[in-house]
Write a protein that holds these residues in place. Structure first.
Motif, PDB file in Angstrom:
ATOM      1  N   PHE A  52      14.080  53.471  42.364  1.00 16.90           N
ATOM      2  CA  PHE A  52      15.006  54.478  42.119  1.00 16.90           C
ATOM      3  C   PHE A  52      15.733  53.609  40.954  1.00 16.90           C
ATOM      4  N   SER A  53      16.318  54.463  40.000  1.00 16.76           N
ATOM      5  CA  SER A  53      17.281  54.245  39.056  1.00 16.76           C
ATOM      6  C   SER A  53      18.860  54.399  39.696  1.00 16.76           C
ATOM      7  N   GLY A  54      19.326  53.296  39.327  1.00 20.04           N
ATOM      8  CA  GLY A  54      20.947  53.264  39.749  1.00 20.04           C
ATOM      9  C   GLY A  54      21.515  52.009  39.257  1.00 20.04           C
ATOM     10  N   TYR A  55      22.648  51.591  40.359  1.00 21.27           N
ATOM     11  CA  TYR A  55      23.538  50.431  40.180  1.00 21.27           C
ATOM     12  C   TYR A  55      23.620  49.907  41.540  1.00 21.27           C
ATOM     13  N   LEU A  56      23.378  48.537  41.589  1.00 22.82           N
ATOM     14  CA  LEU A  56      23.656  47.912  42.913  1.00 22.82           C
ATOM     15  C   LEU A  56      25.110  47.252  42.636  1.00 22.82           C
ATOM     16  N   ILE A  57      26.040  47.676  43.362  1.00 25.64           N
ATOM     17  CA  ILE A  57      27.578  47.176  42.951  1.00 25.64           C
ATOM     18  C   ILE A  57      27.799  46.163  44.243  1.00 25.64           C
ATOM     19  N   ILE A  58      28.490  45.014  43.941  1.00 23.98           N
ATOM     20  CA  ILE A  58      28.876  44.003  44.860  1.00 23.98           C
ATOM     21  C   ILE A  58      30.184  43.948  44.492  1.00 23.98           C
ATOM     22  N   ILE A  59      30.922  43.858  45.449  1.00 25.58           N
ATOM     23  CA  ILE A  59      32.612  43.748  45.415  1.00 25.58           C
ATOM     24  C   ILE A  59      32.810  42.490  46.493  1.00 25.58           C
ATOM     25  N   THR A  60      33.255  41.716  45.712  1.00 23.45           N
ATOM     26  CA  THR A  60      33.690  40.212  46.596  1.00 23.45           C
ATOM     27  C   THR A  60      35.395  40.123  46.291  1.00 23.45           C
ATOM     28  N   GLU A  61      35.883  39.682  47.662  1.00 21.28           N
ATOM     29  CA  GLU A  61      37.323  39.411  47.623  1.00 21.28           C
ATOM     30  C   GLU A  61      37.730  38.308  46.619  1.00 21.28           C
ATOM     31  N   GLN A  62      38.674  38.163  46.045  1.00 17.26           N
ATOM     32  CA  GLN A  62      39.148  36.788  45.188  1.00 17.26           C
ATOM     33  C   GLN A  62      39.247  35.830  46.190  1.00 17.26           C
ATOM     34  N   SER A  63      38.757  34.714  45.937  1.00 19.39           N
ATOM     35  CA  SER A  63      39.270  33.604  46.629  1.00 19.39           C
ATOM     36  C   SER A  63      40.007  32.724  45.881  1.00 19.39           C
ATOM     37  N   ILE A  64      40.902  31.771  46.720  1.00 15.65           N
ATOM     38  CA  ILE A  64      41.782  30.906  45.891  1.00 15.65           C
ATOM     39  C   ILE A  64      41.112  29.917  44.980  1.00 15.65           C
ATOM     40  N   ASP A  65      40.010  29.573  45.514  1.00 14.84           N
ATOM     41  CA  ASP A  65      39.207  28.609  44.326  1.00 14.84           C
ATOM     42  C   ASP A  65      38.380  29.278  43.484  1.00 14.84           C
ATOM     43  N   HIS A  66      38.353  30.492  43.223  1.00 11.40           N
ATOM     44  CA  HIS A  66      37.925  30.946  42.343  1.00 11.40           C
ATOM     45  C   HIS A  66      38.861  31.408  41.278  1.00 11.40           C
ATOM     46  N   VAL A  67      40.217  31.564  41.765  1.00 14.72           N
ATOM     47  CA  VAL A  67      41.297  31.671  40.880  1.00 14.72           C
ATOM     48  C   VAL A  67      41.427  30.309  39.950  1.00 14.72           C
ATOM     49  N   ALA A  68      41.638  29.341  40.665  1.00 21.79           N
ATOM     50  CA  ALA A  68      41.714  27.900  39.862  1.00 21.79           C
ATOM     51  C   ALA A  68      40.537  27.710  39.225  1.00 21.79           C
ATOM     52  N   TYR A  69      39.348  28.119  39.375  1.00 24.88           N
ATOM     53  CA  TYR A  69      38.244  28.254  38.537  1.00 24.88           C
ATOM     54  C   TYR A  69      38.516  28.836  37.248  1.00 24.88           C
ATOM     55  N   LEU A  70      38.711  30.195  37.629  1.00 21.62           N
ATOM     56  CA  LEU A  70      38.872  31.209  36.245  1.00 21.62           C
ATOM     57  C   LEU A  70      40.077  30.595  35.340  1.00 21.62           C
ATOM     58  N   GLU A  71      41.076  30.053  36.085  1.00 24.83           N
ATOM     59  CA  GLU A  71      42.496  29.580  35.111  1.00 24.83           C
ATOM     60  C   GLU A  71      41.975  28.409  34.251  1.00 24.83           C
ATOM     61  N   TYR A  72      41.115  27.538  34.966  1.00 22.91           N
ATOM     62  CA  TYR A  72      40.489  26.329  34.262  1.00 22.91           C
ATOM     63  C   TYR A  72      39.683  26.842  32.907  1.00 22.91           C
ATOM     64  N   PHE A  73      38.658  27.830  33.256  1.00 26.00           N
ATOM     65  CA  PHE A  73      37.913  28.414  32.207  1.00 26.00           C
ATOM     66  C   PHE A  73      38.671  29.146  31.076  1.00 26.00           C
ATOM     67  N   ASN A  74      39.720  30.056  31.452  1.00 23.89           N
ATOM     68  CA  ASN A  74      40.417  30.646  30.376  1.00 23.89           C
ATOM     69  C   ASN A  74      41.347  29.454  29.692  1.00 23.89           C
ATOM     70  N   ARG A  75      41.654  28.403  30.242  1.00 26.72           N
ATOM     71  CA  ARG A  75      42.411  27.418  29.391  1.00 26.72           C
ATOM     72  C   ARG A  75      41.433  26.625  28.356  1.00 26.72           C
ATOM     73  N   LEU A  76      40.083  26.543  28.771  1.00 28.52           N
ATOM     74  CA  LEU A  76      39.091  25.864  28.116  1.00 28.52           C
ATOM     75  C   LEU A  76      38.781  26.958  26.877  1.00 28.52           C
TER      76      LEU A  76
END
Length: 154
Positions: A119-143
């Motif tokens: 069938f056509s549609g979208y699979l949606i995956i919602i994941t809580e933000q983890s502390i590690d991921h915040v640091a990861y995103l901040e690092y790549f934002n800085r880069l």
């Protein structure tokens, strides 16, 4: 950084069966009333899908959308699924699953290439933000900022 194996991170998945509209349609002079009809179409499908039963998230989240194209349906370029994904993100807010869809609450928005399915549609995956991921995103934002700054002066 998807936290699939971290039992302390909440993850919900749901499939919303709906037809796909290409993002190109809004650049082709589509009238706002037609866009409103598209949104109402997605809301109707969301309302009757298992996604409607997801309990609200009270922490920032990462969103992943995987378009599923049914048998005989022509696929689009990956980025052309952004129209439907954005409307589904709005549904997550409308139905109280997400507090809002600002950068403060939605920390990442990932749109994957389409896959074939029954069938056509979208699979949606919602994941809580983890502390590690915040640091990861901040690092790549800085880069990214450093790279943009250095490239702008070359």
């Amino acid at each position: 950084m998807d936290n699939f194996k971290n039992p302390d991170v909440r993850r919900e998945m749901a499939f919303v069966p709906c037809t796909h509209k290409s993002t190109n349609t809004i650049y082709a002079g589509k009238h706002f009333r037609e866009r409103k009809k598209d949104k109402e179409h997605i809301v109707d499908h969301f309302r009757t899908s298992p996604a409607r039963k997801i309990k609200p998230f009270d922490k920032p989240v990462n969103l992943k959308f995987i378009p599923v194209i049914g048998k005989g349906v022509k696929g689009f370029d990956s980025s052309n699924y952004s129209y439907g994904a954005k409307m589904l993100e709005d549904c997550l807010v409308k139905f109280g699953i997400l507090e809002d869809d600002t950068n403060k609450f939605v920390k990442s928005f990932e749109l994957n290439p389409p896959v074939r399915g029954p069938f056509s549609g979208y699979l949606i995956i919602i994941t809580e933000q983890s502390i590690d991921h915040v640091a990861y995103l901040e690092y790549f934002n800085r880069l990214a900022l450093d790279a943009a700054y250095s490239l702008s002066f070359n």
